[in-house]
Write a protein that holds these residues in place. Structure first.
Motif, PDB file in Angstrom:
ATOM      1  N   LYS A  90       0.812  -1.213   0.000  1.00 18.21           N
ATOM      2  CA  LYS A  90       0.000   0.000   0.000  1.00 18.21           C
ATOM      3  C   LYS A  90       0.849   1.268   0.000  1.00 18.21           C
ATOM      4  CE  LYS A  90      -3.625   0.313   2.621  1.00 18.21           C
ATOM      5  NZ  LYS A  90      -4.502   0.273   3.788  1.00 18.21           N
ATOM      6  N   LYS A  91       1.952   1.243   0.756  1.00 17.97           N
ATOM      7  CA  LYS A  91       2.792   2.437   0.910  1.00 17.97           C
ATOM      8  C   LYS A  91       3.369   2.895  -0.436  1.00 17.97           C
ATOM      9  CE  LYS A  91       5.860   3.387   4.456  1.00 17.97           C
ATOM     10  NZ  LYS A  91       7.001   2.988   5.287  1.00 17.97           N
ATOM     11  N   LYS A  92       3.857   1.961  -1.233  1.00 20.11           N
ATOM     12  CA  LYS A  92       4.505   2.303  -2.502  1.00 20.11           C
ATOM     13  C   LYS A  92       3.578   2.183  -3.701  1.00 20.11           C
ATOM     14  CE  LYS A  92       9.169   1.371  -1.024  1.00 20.11           C
ATOM     15  NZ  LYS A  92      10.421   0.720  -1.306  1.00 20.11           N
ATOM     16  N   LYS A  93       2.314   1.753  -3.461  1.00 22.17           N
ATOM     17  CA  LYS A  93       1.335   1.565  -4.536  1.00 22.17           C
ATOM     18  C   LYS A  93       1.871   0.593  -5.598  1.00 22.17           C
ATOM     19  CE  LYS A  93      -2.112   3.819  -5.020  1.00 22.17           C
ATOM     20  NZ  LYS A  93      -3.495   3.582  -4.686  1.00 22.17           N
ATOM     21  N   LYS A  94       2.514  -0.488  -5.120  1.00 25.08           N
ATOM     22  CA  LYS A  94       3.056  -1.518  -6.007  1.00 25.08           C
ATOM     23  C   LYS A  94       2.398  -2.854  -5.668  1.00 25.08           C
ATOM     24  CE  LYS A  94       6.554   0.847  -7.852  1.00 25.08           C
ATOM     25  NZ  LYS A  94       6.722   1.091  -9.251  1.00 25.08           N
ATOM     26  N   PHE A  95       2.418  -3.771  -6.633  1.00 23.81           N
ATOM     27  CA  PHE A  95       2.003  -5.133  -6.333  1.00 23.81           C
ATOM     28  C   PHE A  95       3.037  -6.106  -6.855  1.00 23.81           C
ATOM     29  CE2 PHE A  95      -0.148  -4.064 -10.306  1.00 23.81           C
ATOM     30  CZ  PHE A  95       0.029  -5.184 -11.098  1.00 23.81           C
ATOM     31  N   HIS A  96       3.063  -7.285  -6.226  1.00 25.97           N
ATOM     32  CA  HIS A  96       4.095  -8.282  -6.478  1.00 25.97           C
ATOM     33  C   HIS A  96       3.475  -9.653  -6.703  1.00 25.97           C
ATOM     34  CE1 HIS A  96       7.164  -5.536  -4.736  1.00 25.97           C
ATOM     35  NE2 HIS A  96       6.139  -5.129  -4.018  1.00 25.97           N
ATOM     36  N   LEU A  97       4.164 -10.468  -7.490  1.00 20.89           N
ATOM     37  CA  LEU A  97       3.813 -11.874  -7.571  1.00 20.89           C
ATOM     38  C   LEU A  97       4.073 -12.485  -6.200  1.00 20.89           C
ATOM     39  CD1 LEU A  97       5.573 -12.710 -10.945  1.00 20.89           C
ATOM     40  CD2 LEU A  97       3.115 -12.622 -10.560  1.00 20.89           C
ATOM     41  N   GLU A  98       3.339 -13.526  -5.850  1.00 16.96           N
ATOM     42  CA  GLU A  98       3.534 -14.148  -4.538  1.00 16.96           C
ATOM     43  C   GLU A  98       4.960 -14.672  -4.375  1.00 16.96           C
ATOM     44  OE1 GLU A  98      -0.485 -16.172  -3.196  1.00 16.96           O
ATOM     45  OE2 GLU A  98      -0.088 -16.526  -5.323  1.00 16.96           O
ATOM     46  N   SER A  99       5.620 -15.020  -5.481  1.00 16.06           N
ATOM     47  CA  SER A  99       6.970 -15.586  -5.435  1.00 16.06           C
ATOM     48  C   SER A  99       8.073 -14.525  -5.476  1.00 16.06           C
ATOM     49  CB  SER A  99       7.153 -16.527  -6.624  1.00 16.06           C
ATOM     50  OG  SER A  99       6.974 -15.813  -7.839  1.00 16.06           O
ATOM     51  N   ALA A 101      10.880 -11.913  -4.593  1.00 20.09           N
ATOM     52  CA  ALA A 101      11.810 -11.799  -3.461  1.00 20.09           C
ATOM     53  C   ALA A 101      11.531 -10.561  -2.617  1.00 20.09           C
ATOM     54  CB  ALA A 101      13.244 -11.765  -3.973  1.00 20.09           C
ATOM     55  N   SER A 102      10.930  -9.537  -3.200  1.00 20.37           N
ATOM     56  CA  SER A 102      10.661  -8.290  -2.481  1.00 20.37           C
ATOM     57  C   SER A 102       9.545  -8.419  -1.447  1.00 20.37           C
ATOM     58  CB  SER A 102      10.266  -7.190  -3.466  1.00 20.37           C
ATOM     59  OG  SER A 102      11.289  -6.964  -4.386  1.00 20.37           O
ATOM     60  N   VAL A 103       8.701  -9.426  -1.571  1.00 17.68           N
ATOM     61  CA  VAL A 103       7.542  -9.563  -0.686  1.00 17.68           C
ATOM     62  C   VAL A 103       7.930  -9.609   0.786  1.00 17.68           C
ATOM     63  CG1 VAL A 103       5.652 -11.119  -0.024  1.00 17.68           C
ATOM     64  CG2 VAL A 103       6.020 -10.569  -2.422  1.00 17.68           C
ATOM     65  N   CYS A 104       9.024 -10.274   1.111  1.00 21.61           N
ATOM     66  CA  CYS A 104       9.416 -10.404   2.523  1.00 21.61           C
ATOM     67  C   CYS A 104       9.872  -9.080   3.126  1.00 21.61           C
ATOM     68  CB  CYS A 104      10.482 -11.477   2.701  1.00 21.61           C
ATOM     69  SG  CYS A 104      12.026 -11.116   1.873  1.00 21.61           S
ATOM     70  N   TYR A 105      10.140  -8.056   2.291  1.00 17.05           N
ATOM     71  CA  TYR A 105      10.596  -6.763   2.793  1.00 17.05           C
ATOM     72  C   TYR A 105       9.471  -5.731   2.914  1.00 17.05           C
ATOM     73  CZ  TYR A 105      15.131  -8.736   1.769  1.00 17.05           C
ATOM     74  OH  TYR A 105      16.223  -9.551   1.734  1.00 17.05           O
ATOM     75  N   ILE A 106       8.256  -6.103   2.574  1.00 22.66           N
ATOM     76  CA  ILE A 106       7.138  -5.156   2.626  1.00 22.66           C
ATOM     77  C   ILE A 106       6.630  -5.074   4.059  1.00 22.66           C
ATOM     78  CG2 ILE A 106       4.834  -4.613   1.778  1.00 22.66           C
ATOM     79  CD1 ILE A 106       5.499  -6.300  -0.712  1.00 22.66           C
ATOM     80  N   ASP A 107       6.699  -3.874   4.643  1.00 25.29           N
ATOM     81  CA  ASP A 107       6.254  -3.674   6.024  1.00 25.29           C
ATOM     82  C   ASP A 107       4.736  -3.733   6.156  1.00 25.29           C
ATOM     83  OD1 ASP A 107       8.841  -3.322   6.924  1.00 25.29           O
ATOM     84  OD2 ASP A 107       8.780  -1.158   6.596  1.00 25.29           O
ATOM     85  N   ASP A 108       4.047  -3.079   5.235  1.00 24.47           N
ATOM     86  CA  ASP A 108       2.597  -2.954   5.359  1.00 24.47           C
ATOM     87  C   ASP A 108       1.860  -3.741   4.277  1.00 24.47           C
ATOM     88  OD1 ASP A 108       3.399  -1.379   3.270  1.00 24.47           O
ATOM     89  OD2 ASP A 108       2.048   0.279   3.725  1.00 24.47           O
ATOM     90  N   LYS A 109       2.378  -4.929   3.965  1.00 23.31           N
ATOM     91  CA  LYS A 109       1.746  -5.714   2.909  1.00 23.31           C
ATOM     92  C   LYS A 109       0.345  -6.133   3.334  1.00 23.31           C
ATOM     93  CE  LYS A 109       4.039  -9.950   4.249  1.00 23.31           C
ATOM     94  NZ  LYS A 109       5.260 -10.665   4.010  1.00 23.31           N
ATOM     95  N   ILE A 110      -0.498  -6.279   2.353  1.00 18.33           N
ATOM     96  CA  ILE A 110      -1.865  -6.726   2.584  1.00 18.33           C
ATOM     97  C   ILE A 110      -1.907  -8.219   2.306  1.00 18.33           C
ATOM     98  CG2 ILE A 110      -4.236  -6.583   1.750  1.00 18.33           C
ATOM     99  CD1 ILE A 110      -3.837  -3.697   1.211  1.00 18.33           C
ATOM    100  N   GLU A 111      -2.418  -8.956   3.248  1.00 13.18           N
ATOM    101  CA  GLU A 111      -2.507 -10.400   3.065  1.00 13.18           C
ATOM    102  C   GLU A 111      -3.654 -10.759   2.119  1.00 13.18           C
ATOM    103  OE1 GLU A 111      -0.189 -12.387   4.019  1.00 13.18           O
ATOM    104  OE2 GLU A 111       0.850 -10.863   5.166  1.00 13.18           O
TER     105      GLU A 111
END
Length: 136
Positions: A90-99, A101-111
């Motif tokens: 949400k903070k960076k207005k980006k989305f990622h594939l579940e796989s 590598a950046s996903v583990c560094y997202i502080d406020d990721k939405i599950e």
């Protein structure tokens, strides 16, 4: 690093390592490492970073070394073809594939996962790594 050396009169040991597969014309990334070697320094410098050789809007052919602008296939049509779920930052207005590598560094990721088209319509964009993966 330059600002650190100038500000603290520190000495820094650094190394840059190129990562390139055998037979390929372009490297897929570089690893950059640095560390202060002056024990008296007020601020110690230390980092180890890997930078992927990717750029939004550019296709890199690692085998031939050819660099071209990406095709005109728009993002919405690419995302509508893929039946995937994405992790939202949400903070960076980006989305990622579940796989990604950046996903583990997202502080406020939405599950809660959403479809790509819905995210684009809400103003989100894929991260650079995932954008590259989605083009395959």
């Amino acid at each position: 690093m330059y600002n650190h050396v100038k500000k603290y009169n520190d000495h820094v040991l650094y190394r840059v390592t190129l990562y390139q597969e055998e037979g390929k014309k372009l490297a897929y990334g570089v690893q950059m490492e640095a560390k202060s070697i002056n024990e008296q320094s007020a601020e110690r410098l230390s980092f180890n970073v890997f930078a992927y050789n990717i750029q939004p809007g550019i296709d890199l052919c690692y085998e031939t070394g050819k660099i071209v602008k990406k095709d005109s296939l728009d993002l919405l049509s690419r995302l509508s073809k893929a039946e995937r779920n994405y992790v939202i930052n949400k903070k960076k207005k980006k989305f990622h594939l579940e796989s990604c590598a950046s996903v583990c560094y997202i502080d406020d990721k939405i599950e809660k996962y959403e479809k790509g088209e819905e995210l684009i319509n809400k103003g989100y964009r894929p991260c650079a790594i995932c954008d590259s993966e989605l083009r395959k």
